[in-house]
Enzyme design. Structure first.
Site, short mmCIF file in Angstrom:
data_model
loop_
_atom_site.label_atom_id
_atom_site.label_comp_id
_atom_site.label_asym_id
_atom_site.label_seq_id
_atom_site.Cartn_x
_atom_site.Cartn_y
_atom_site.Cartn_z
N HIS A 1 5.81 1.38 9.14
CA HIS A 1 5.93 0.81 10.48
C HIS A 1 6.46 1.84 11.49
O HIS A 1 6.12 3.02 11.44
CB HIS A 1 6.81 -0.44 10.47
N THR B 1 0.83 -1.19 0.00
CA THR B 1 0.00 0.00 0.00
C THR B 1 0.87 1.24 0.00
O THR B 1 0.55 2.24 -0.65
CB THR B 1 -0.93 0.00 1.22
#
Length: 280
Positions: free
Chosen positions: A155, A111
Site C-alpha cells: 500500500h 500476493t
C-alpha cells in the site's frame, strides 16, 4: 447486496459511485470495510459477502464458491511490495542478509507474501528465519524499533517508508516484472457464482468509469476511509493502483494471474488451480 473491500484509496475510489447510488440499476450495497487479511477470511467463511475484494494469493481456496470478476481489482506495474530494513549496512549487502532473520509480513495469504517467498527462494540461499504476521500499518514501526529484522510492506508504505528512516532491501515489483514482463496481480474482486456475474461486472466497470470521469467526486469519501493519509498520498495511491486492469483484466491480466498462481503452486504455496476456473 453485501460487499467487502478495504478502506484503501484505490478501492473507495473505484466503488464510490456504486456505494453512493450513482450507477443506474445497480442494487444498494451493504459495505464492510476491512483489511485484506480480513476480507480473505470472509471469503473463505461459510457465509461470506456476495462480492468481496481479496488477494490473488487467496483465490485458489475460494474458486469453488466464488468467480473472479474481470474488473475492479488491482494489477499494475511499479507498484509491488517492498522489503525494508532499518540497517543501512544490511541493505547494502543485499538479500542474503535475511538468512535466518525475523521478517514481518501483512498476511500469509497475500500476493505480497507469495512474491516474497518466490523471491527469497532465489535470493536467500539458506532461507529466512521466523515469519511474523502483523497488520501492515504496524510493520514499519516494528522494523524501526528493532522488534523485527525486516518487513514486507504494501500500500502507501511505498510512499512513506523514508519517514521511518528505513532502507529498501528489495522491490519485489521490479523483481517480478524483470522475471516475467507482466503486471503484478495484487487484489481481485470476486462474486458468488450463484449471482448474475455479468451484471455485477457491468456495474463495477460503470463505477470505475464514473470515478475517472469525476475524479474529485469521491475525494471526501476516499479521505474519510484513508487512515489519516494526506490527499496527496491518497491520490498517488489511486494513480498507482487504478489503471486499465481495473476496468478490464484482458489477456495480459489473466496471463499475470496464471503465472503467479502457477509458480506459487509449484513451490507448494497454494493449491493447484484449474485455469479454466479463472473465467466464468
Amino acid at each position: 447486496m453485501k460487499i467487502a473491500f478495504s478502506p484503501c484509496p484505490n478501492d473507495t475510489f473505484i466503488f464510490h459511485a456504486w456505494v453512493h447510488g450513482l450507477i443506474p440499476g445497480a442494487p444498494k450495497l451493504d459495505v464492510t470495510y476491512a483489511d485484506i487479511d480480513i476480507t480473505n477470511s470472509l471469503a473463505a467463511s461459510t457465509q461470506g459477502p456476495d462480492v468481496v475484494k481479496i488477494s490473488y494469493a487467496a483465490l485458489p481456496w475460494v474458486l469453488s464458491e466464488y468467480a473472479l470478476l474481470p474488473c475492479g481489482g488491482a494489477l499494475g506495474r511499479g507498484c509491488g511490495p517492498l522489503v525494508l530494513t532499518s540497517d543501512s549496512a544490511a541493505a547494502d549487502k543485499g538479500p542474503a542478509v535475511l538468512s535466518g532473520q525475523k521478517v514481518a509480513v501483512p498476511s500469509e495469504r497475500s500476493t505480497a507474501y507469495l512474491l516474497f517467498r518466490l523471491w527469497a527462494a532465489q535470493n536467500v540461499p539458506e532461507g529466512v528465519g521466523e515469519i511474523v504476521v502483523m497488520p501492515f500499518n504496524e510493520i514499519m514501526p516494528a522494523v524501526r524499533e528493532g522488534k523485527i529484522d525486516a518487513g514486507l510492506v504494501i500500500h502507501e508504505a511505498r510512499f512513506t517508508y523514508s519517514q521511518y528512516n528505513l532502507k529498501l532491501l528489495a522491490d519485489l515489483g521490479n523483481w517480478w516484472e524483470s522475471e516475467t514482463n507482466l503486471p503484478i496481480p495484487l487484489g481481485a474482486i470476486i462474486a458468488k457464482r450463484s449471482m448474475d456475474l455479468e451484471a455485477i461486472a457491468d456495474w463495477i466497470r460503470k463505477s470505475v468509469r464514473y470515478a475517472w470521469t469525476n475524479p474529485k467526486a469521491s475525494q471526501e469519501y476516499v479521505l474519510q476511509h484513508a487512515q489519516e493519509l494526506s490527499a496527496e498520498v491518497a491520490n498517488a495511491h489511486i494513480n498507482l493502483y487504478v489503471n486499465e486492469f481495473s476496468e478490464n483484466l484482458g489477456e495480459k491480466g489473466y496471463e499475470a494471474v496464471k503465472t503467479l498462481l502457477g509458480r506459487a503452486a509449484q513451490e507448494g504455496l497454494v493449491p493447484k488451480v484449474d485455469f479454466a476456473d479463472l473465467r466464468y
